[in-house]
Structure formats: C-alpha cells, structure tokens
Design a protein around this motif. Structure first.
Motif, PDB file in Angstrom:
ATOM      1  N   UNK A  86       0.843  -1.194   0.000  1.00  0.00           N
ATOM      2  CA  UNK A  86       0.000   0.000   0.000  1.00  0.00           C
ATOM      3  C   UNK A  86       0.878   1.244   0.000  1.00  0.00           C
ATOM      4  N   UNK A  87       0.240   2.366  -0.272  1.00  0.00           N
ATOM      5  CA  UNK A  87       0.914   3.653  -0.300  1.00  0.00           C
ATOM      6  C   UNK A  87       0.105   4.601   0.567  1.00  0.00           C
ATOM      7  N   UNK A  88       0.788   5.508   1.228  1.00  0.00           N
ATOM      8  CA  UNK A  88       0.091   6.560   1.965  1.00  0.00           C
ATOM      9  C   UNK A  88       0.242   7.854   1.179  1.00  0.00           C
ATOM     10  N   UNK A  89      -0.884   8.481   0.916  1.00  0.00           N
ATOM     11  CA  UNK A  89      -0.897   9.796   0.286  1.00  0.00           C
ATOM     12  C   UNK A  89      -1.460  10.729   1.345  1.00  0.00           C
ATOM     13  N   UNK A  90      -0.561  11.475   1.963  1.00  0.00           N
ATOM     14  CA  UNK A  90      -0.957  12.239   3.145  1.00  0.00           C
ATOM     15  C   UNK A  90      -1.300  11.244   4.239  1.00  0.00           C
ATOM     16  N   UNK A  91      -2.525  11.328   4.746  1.00  0.00           N
ATOM     17  CA  UNK A  91      -2.976  10.389   5.774  1.00  0.00           C
ATOM     18  C   UNK A  91      -3.801   9.250   5.185  1.00  0.00           C
ATOM     19  N   UNK A 113      -4.223   1.568  -2.389  1.00  0.00           N
ATOM     20  CA  UNK A 113      -3.577   0.396  -2.982  1.00  0.00           C
ATOM     21  C   UNK A 113      -3.475   0.599  -4.479  1.00  0.00           C
ATOM     22  N   UNK A 114      -2.272   0.472  -5.011  1.00  0.00           N
ATOM     23  CA  UNK A 114      -2.050   0.594  -6.440  1.00  0.00           C
ATOM     24  C   UNK A 114      -2.768  -0.543  -7.152  1.00  0.00           C
ATOM     25  N   UNK A 115      -3.475  -0.220  -8.234  1.00  0.00           N
ATOM     26  CA  UNK A 115      -4.131  -1.248  -9.034  1.00  0.00           C
ATOM     27  C   UNK A 115      -3.110  -2.303  -9.459  1.00  0.00           C
ATOM     28  N   UNK A 116      -1.928  -1.877  -9.875  1.00  0.00           N
ATOM     29  CA  UNK A 116      -0.904  -2.833 -10.321  1.00  0.00           C
ATOM     30  C   UNK A 116      -0.445  -3.725  -9.168  1.00  0.00           C
ATOM     31  N   UNK A 117      -0.298  -3.180  -7.956  1.00  0.00           N
ATOM     32  CA  UNK A 117       0.089  -3.989  -6.796  1.00  0.00           C
ATOM     33  C   UNK A 117      -0.977  -5.040  -6.478  1.00  0.00           C
ATOM     34  N   UNK A 118      -2.249  -4.658  -6.614  1.00  0.00           N
ATOM     35  CA  UNK A 118      -3.342  -5.606  -6.374  1.00  0.00           C
ATOM     36  C   UNK A 118      -3.280  -6.741  -7.388  1.00  0.00           C
ATOM     37  N   UNK A 119      -3.083  -6.381  -8.649  1.00  0.00           N
ATOM     38  CA  UNK A 119      -2.997  -7.386  -9.713  1.00  0.00           C
ATOM     39  C   UNK A 119      -1.806  -8.310  -9.479  1.00  0.00           C
TER      40      UNK A 119
END
Length: 93
Positions: A59-64, A68-74
């Motif tokens: 996962x990635x945090x954007x601010x707070x 989840x990146x679509x590519x990471x999920x795939x």
C-alpha cells in the motif's frame, strides 16, 4: 461519479481490474481500502487488519490516506489467492 468495480470473473485480455482501471476516465491508479474490500468481497476491517499484519498487496500513503495501487493488487492476485492468502498453483499445461 464513482464507477463500479469489475466482477473478478469478467473476461479480459489481461486482468479484469487492469481493464476496468484503463477504461475509467481518468484512468484509475489506486483503490481505497473500502474499494479493495468490496472488490475482494470482504470487510474493510479485514483489509485494515491485514495491512497491520503485513498481509495483502503493498500500500501507499498519500498524506494520511492509505491507497492500494491497481498494479500492486494485480501482482498480488497473480501470486496469492486473496481468499486464502495461499500461493496460486500454476495451471498445468
């Protein structure tokens, strides 16, 4: 407006989530924990618990906000079954 997430069994040349993301306007690069939970048909609390246990896609945090990146999920789905967190056995050819 919000675009409904794909059915995981929808036919697609690559992966249903990648096809869906590419067809949204603008193309979607991330899902929220709530969207991922809906896509995987599980509770948001399961997604959150997994994240704290180091389970599931990166996962990635954007601010707070956690996304989840679509590519990471795939990529995760191509190696592990989200329902069991067990490795996917390659099809025998």
């Amino acid at each position: 407006g919000s675009t409904a997430l794909p059915n995981r069994d929808e036919p697609c040349n690559d992966h249903p989530l990648l096809c869906w993301a590419a067809e949204t306007d603008p193309p979607r690069l991330y899902l929220t924990p709530k969207e991922l939970a809906g896509y995987w048909n599980m509770s948001v609390s399961t997604i959150n618990n997994w994240r704290h246990q180091g389970i599931g896609p990166n996962y990635t945090k954007i601010g707070f906000r956690v996304v989840y990146s679509v590519q990471e999920i795939v990529d995760y789905e191509r190696t592990l079954d989200p329902a069991t967190n067990q490795p996917i056995k390659p099809d025998k050819k």
